[in-house]
Scaffold this active site. Sequence first.
Site, PDB file in Angstrom:
ATOM      1  N   ASP A   1       0.797  -1.243   0.000  1.00 14.13           N
ATOM      2  CA  ASP A   1       0.000   0.000   0.000  1.00 14.13           C
ATOM      3  C   ASP A   1       0.826   1.289   0.000  1.00 14.13           C
ATOM      4  O   ASP A   1       0.496   2.241   0.725  1.00 14.13           O
ATOM      5  CB  ASP A   1      -0.951   0.001   1.211  1.00 14.13           C
TER       6      ASP A   1
ATOM      7  N   LYS B   1      -6.670  -4.898  -2.901  1.00 11.83           N
ATOM      8  CA  LYS B   1      -7.241  -5.570  -1.728  1.00 11.83           C
ATOM      9  C   LYS B   1      -8.269  -4.655  -1.064  1.00 11.83           C
ATOM     10  O   LYS B   1      -8.033  -3.456  -0.920  1.00 11.83           O
ATOM     11  CB  LYS B   1      -6.133  -5.973  -0.750  1.00 11.83           C
TER      12      LYS B   1
ATOM     13  N   CYS C   1      -1.803  -2.337   7.945  1.00 12.96           N
ATOM     14  CA  CYS C   1      -1.804  -3.291   6.827  1.00 12.96           C
ATOM     15  C   CYS C   1      -0.582  -4.203   6.802  1.00 12.96           C
ATOM     16  O   CYS C   1      -0.683  -5.364   6.389  1.00 12.96           O
ATOM     17  CB  CYS C   1      -1.963  -2.548   5.511  1.00 12.96           C
TER      18      CYS C   1
HETATM   19  N1  TIU Z   1      -2.499   0.344   4.355  1.00 14.84           N
HETATM   20  C1  TIU Z   1      -2.913   0.600   5.599  1.00 14.84           C
HETATM   21  O1  TIU Z   1      -2.162   0.442   6.545  1.00 14.84           O
HETATM   22  N2  TIU Z   1      -4.189   1.115   5.743  1.00 14.84           N
HETATM   23  C2  TIU Z   1      -4.571   1.940   6.783  1.00 14.84           C
HETATM   24  O2  TIU Z   1      -5.724   2.332   6.855  1.00 14.84           O
HETATM   25  N3  TIU Z   1      -3.599   2.303   7.681  1.00 14.84           N
HETATM   26  C3  TIU Z   1      -3.732   3.158   8.725  1.00 14.84           C
HETATM   27  O3  TIU Z   1      -2.769   3.271   9.496  1.00 14.84           O
HETATM   28  N4  TIU Z   1      -4.836   3.867   8.865  1.00 14.84           N
END
Ligand code: TIU
Length: 235
Positions: free
Chosen positions: A32, A137, A170
């Site tokens: 991500d 995802k 994530c």
């Molecule tokens: N990719 C991921 O970690 N999504 C989140 O929403 N992370 C947060 O720390 N909010």
Amino acid sequence: MPEERPDTLVSVPARPGAFSFAPARTALLIIDMQRDFLLPGGFGETLGNDVGRLAAVVPPLQRVLAAARETGLPVIHTREGHRPDLSDLPPAKHRRGKPSLRIGDPGPYGRILVRGEYGHDIVDELAPLPGEVVLDKPGKGAFYGTDLEEVLRAQGVESLVVTGVTTEVCVHTTVREANDRGYEALVLSDCVGSYFPEFQRVGLDMIAAQGGIFGWVTDSASLLAALPRPAAAAV
Ligand code: TIU
């Protein structure tokens, strides 16, 4: 091609102990690294976070990505996000966190966390190359609601080098999912980032504690020193 990668085991100093892996059976997972999490105005900022804290991850991750490509490790990029009609967005996730802009709302980089939008895509510095898997995802874990297991199985992958953001959300969810599925995960401490310094430290500690309850933790320099690369590329 897996058969062209070194099949011998290499060892990296790590917590709680050395991590041994066969490059022929190892993939680099980049979680991500999307504009929505790293740039002002994206999803991360709408949740009240200081997104500038994630910028430090980019340079070491660029070096690891380059080395993985030189070695021939499969590179798998993930993106958290939802269909334009939000049909895969659970109401509970939509409501979560009282953000100033919710998922699906128009933001400075397009609709927040919606597939196909500029903000949903990966930052330029880490742009996927043709042939690299880009896995969309809907959740926090990379295995939930995706075909990641099939992708790994088809490439004979047993070990994962895990990078990306955020450490405690994530990355952590994915490492736990990987561990439960029998994969050995090595997390690179300087290639994962958090909006909260204390979560970065504790998140990494939680992975390596109890004899490596979820996986192993090292840094990018240790991995780069251990990764076999063509002589010209390694200098
Ligand atoms: N990719 C991921 O970690 N999504 C989140 O929403 N992370 C947060 O720390 N909010």
